[in-house]
Design an enzyme around this catalytic site. Structure first.
Site, short mmCIF file in Angstrom:
data_model
loop_
_atom_site.label_atom_id
_atom_site.label_comp_id
_atom_site.label_asym_id
_atom_site.label_seq_id
_atom_site.Cartn_x
_atom_site.Cartn_y
_atom_site.Cartn_z
N ASN A 132 0.88 -1.17 0.00
CA ASN A 132 0.00 0.00 0.00
C ASN A 132 0.91 1.21 0.00
O ASN A 132 1.41 1.62 1.05
CB ASN A 132 -0.90 -0.01 1.25
N LYS A 168 0.24 4.21 -0.49
CA LYS A 168 -0.45 5.42 0.01
C LYS A 168 -0.18 6.60 -0.92
O LYS A 168 -0.07 6.42 -2.12
CB LYS A 168 -0.03 5.70 1.45
N HIS A 191 -9.71 0.98 4.13
CA HIS A 191 -8.50 1.21 4.92
C HIS A 191 -8.84 2.17 6.07
O HIS A 191 -9.64 3.09 5.91
CB HIS A 191 -7.41 1.81 4.03
N GLU A 194 -7.33 4.60 7.29
CA GLU A 194 -7.10 6.03 7.02
C GLU A 194 -8.29 6.62 6.28
O GLU A 194 -8.60 7.80 6.44
CB GLU A 194 -5.79 6.20 6.23
N GLU A 212 -5.94 -5.12 10.14
CA GLU A 212 -4.96 -4.06 10.31
C GLU A 212 -5.30 -3.24 11.56
O GLU A 212 -6.08 -2.27 11.48
CB GLU A 212 -4.99 -3.12 9.11
N GLY A 246 1.79 2.22 10.69
CA GLY A 246 2.73 3.34 10.60
C GLY A 246 3.39 3.71 11.91
O GLY A 246 4.03 4.76 12.01
N SER A 257 2.89 -2.24 10.35
CA SER A 257 4.33 -2.22 10.66
C SER A 257 5.03 -3.55 10.36
O SER A 257 5.95 -3.95 11.08
CB SER A 257 4.55 -1.79 12.12
C1 PEP Z 1 -1.16 0.20 5.92
O1 PEP Z 1 -1.36 1.40 5.97
O2 PEP Z 1 -1.91 -0.54 5.28
C2 PEP Z 1 0.00 -0.34 6.63
C3 PEP Z 1 0.01 -1.61 6.91
O3 PEP Z 1 0.96 0.56 6.95
P1 PEP Z 1 2.32 0.25 7.75
O4 PEP Z 1 2.95 -0.95 7.11
O5 PEP Z 1 3.16 1.48 7.55
O6 PEP Z 1 1.97 0.02 9.16
#
Ligand code: PEP
Length: 249
Positions: free
Chosen positions: A5, A7, A91, A93, A163, A169, A208
């Site tokens: 992803n 972003k 997602h 976000e 998630e 993040g 992460s």
């Molecule tokens: C995400 O935003 O889908 C995600 C998993 O981000 P990160 O790997 O940075 O935690």
């Protein structure tokens, strides 16, 4: 399966380096599936580079409408026209800042499947909900919104991703045991409704994931792969995660 992803990151030169390196360095490691979800303006670039390779690509969101007066939105046929096989739906976000709701994500899961796209459906609890012990309640509520819309068999057209918001993040991934518990719980919920589907549906973990923790996560029985944000911005990191998935398969 490993899904990047990206972003709202990247530009034409750095995308090109990333995508070409990914193709080259995973060429001999195709025991896992690899997907890159790009910002929409770069889908044409992804298509040009990835067409005829083993890497798939997708969008990061889509409208439930096919066309019309929806300024700033992207429709399923547009994603398809640029060769997308996948699209991320729900997602956190977008749930937090883009007004996505359980209802709208459930609807768009169905629209994606009916449009010939494979939705990668994200679920997860906030830190507060986690501390309240509400992980199961929140994820099941989010999943049930999809089941309500499309029926349990409709889930077969998509991929699920747990998630936890507190892991996205932050550099603080869920422990493999926690991720396994939640994925096992979600799979168990689906199993009550359709045992065969529960076995076959892919459930990813995201939050992460990096080259150091990927193997331990992939070793867990219910974790079928990863959705990767930050680490997908570093080609070496992302490729290392892809190879860990291929070796785990
Ligand atoms: C995400 O935003 O889908 C995600 C998993 O981000 P990160 O790997 O940075 O935690």
């Amino acid at each position: 399966m490993v899904v990047a992803n990206r972003k709202m990151n990247g530009d034409i030169p750095s995308n090109q380096l990333f995508l070409e390196k990914l193709v080259a360095e995973t060429q001999l490691h195709q025991q896992a599936d690899y997907v890159v979800c790009m910002p929409h303006p770069y889908l044409y670039q992804a298509q040009s580079i990835l067409e005829h390779t083993h890497i798939h690509w997708g969008g990061q969101n889509m409208s439930r409408y096919q066309s019309g007066a929806h300024t700033g939105s992207v429709s399923p046929p547009m994603l398809k026209e640029f060769g997308c096989k996948y699209v991320i739906i729900g997602h956190s976000e977008r749930r937090m800042h883009g007004h996505d709701t359980d209802l709208s994500t459930g609807e768009r899961f169905e629209v994606a499947v009916k449009s010939g796209l494979i939705p990668i459906f994200c679920m997860g609890e906030t830190l507060e909900e986690y501390e309240d012990g509400a992980t199961d309640i929140v994820t099941i509520r989010q999943l049930n919104a999809v089941i309500h819309e499309i029926g349990v068999q409709g889930l077969a057209g998509g991929i699920l991703a747990y998630e936890p918001v507190w892991a996205i993040g932050t550099g603080k991934a869920a422990t493999p045991e926690h991720a396994q518990n939640v994925l096992g719980f979600l799979r168990g919920h689906i199993e009550i409704l359709d045992a065969e589907l529960a076995q076959n549906i892919r459930i990813l973990y995201g939050g992460s994931v990096n080259s150091l923790n990927a193997k331990q996560l992939f070793d867990m029985p219910d974790i079928d792969g990863a959705l990767v944000g930050t680490a997908s911005l570093n080609p070496e990191e992302f490729i290392a995660i892809c190879l860990a998935a291929s070796n785990a398969s």
